[in-house]
Design a protein around this motif. Structure first.
Motif, PDB file in Angstrom:
ATOM      1  N   GLU A 129      42.982  41.627  31.296  1.00  0.00           N
ATOM      2  CA  GLU A 129      41.698  42.070  30.738  1.00  0.00           C
ATOM      3  C   GLU A 129      41.152  43.280  31.498  1.00  0.00           C
ATOM      4  O   GLU A 129      40.647  44.219  30.893  1.00  0.00           O
ATOM      5  CB  GLU A 129      40.673  40.927  30.786  1.00  0.00           C
ATOM      6  CG  GLU A 129      40.939  39.817  29.796  1.00  0.00           C
ATOM      7  CD  GLU A 129      40.667  40.245  28.367  1.00  0.00           C
ATOM      8  OE1 GLU A 129      39.603  40.833  28.114  1.00  0.00           O
ATOM      9  OE2 GLU A 129      41.535  39.994  27.511  1.00  0.00           O
TER      10      GLU A 129
ATOM     11  N   ALA B 170      43.250  36.858  41.446  1.00  0.00           N
ATOM     12  CA  ALA B 170      42.978  37.042  40.022  1.00  0.00           C
ATOM     13  C   ALA B 170      44.148  36.488  39.213  1.00  0.00           C
ATOM     14  O   ALA B 170      45.296  36.614  39.602  1.00  0.00           O
ATOM     15  CB  ALA B 170      42.777  38.520  39.701  1.00  0.00           C
TER      16      ALA B 170
ATOM     17  N   GLU C 139      42.964  37.481  33.744  1.00  0.00           N
ATOM     18  CA  GLU C 139      41.928  38.363  34.311  1.00  0.00           C
ATOM     19  C   GLU C 139      42.490  39.762  34.586  1.00  0.00           C
ATOM     20  O   GLU C 139      41.833  40.761  34.289  1.00  0.00           O
ATOM     21  CB  GLU C 139      41.391  37.779  35.618  1.00  0.00           C
ATOM     22  CG  GLU C 139      40.594  36.511  35.457  1.00  0.00           C
ATOM     23  CD  GLU C 139      40.280  35.873  36.794  1.00  0.00           C
ATOM     24  OE1 GLU C 139      39.104  35.497  36.992  1.00  0.00           O
ATOM     25  OE2 GLU C 139      41.203  35.757  37.633  1.00  0.00           O
TER      26      GLU C 139
END
Length: 138
Positions: free
Chosen positions: A53, A46, A50
């Motif tokens: 978030e 990731a 990402e």
């Protein structure tokens, strides 16, 4: 008496103990770190965006964890830059080349100097001594 400072994060007054954040903000940061660490273990690869978030942890905070060497992930490769040469790195502050160069430079400085050959002191004769007179002596 303790050195009082204002927390860099919340502005609260606290007794300084080596970090510029109060205990509560340090605990919050540790919780965020554990959340991010758990997420990247479950989602290897990731990206920082990402991860930010998904965990609601600021990207800058995640980057700081990387700079501090607390995190590693395949998705975080080449996110940071070496502070010395600017090369892309995945963690810490320096690339491997700069780290090795710094270590070599420190080693050169830290090596003890070679002692100079000292000439032996000449033997003193009885007449070379200095005598002082005390208060009571005339």
């Amino acid at each position: 008496m303790a050195d009082l400072r204002n927390c860099q994060e919340c502005g609260r007054l606290f007794a300084y103990q080596g970090k510029n954040r109060c205990r509560k903000c340090q605990e919050n940061e540790e919780e965020e770190y554990l959340i991010v660490r758990r997420y990247i273990r479950e989602h290897p690869g990731a990206s920082v965006f990402e991860t930010s978030e998904a965990t609601d942890v600021e990207e800058e905070k995640i980057l700081q964890f990387l700079r501090d060497g607390r995190l590693q992930s395949r998705g975080f490769k080449n996110v940071l830059e070496c502070v010395s040469c600017g090369q892309k790195i995945s963690q810490g502050r320096f690339c491997d080349n700069c780290t090795n160069q710094l270590a070599a430079d420190f080693q050169k400085v830290a090596q003890p100097k070679k002692p100079r050959k000292q000439e032996p002191e000449p033997k003193r004769r009885q007449t070379d001594r200095i005598y002082t007179r005390g208060k009571d002596e005339g």
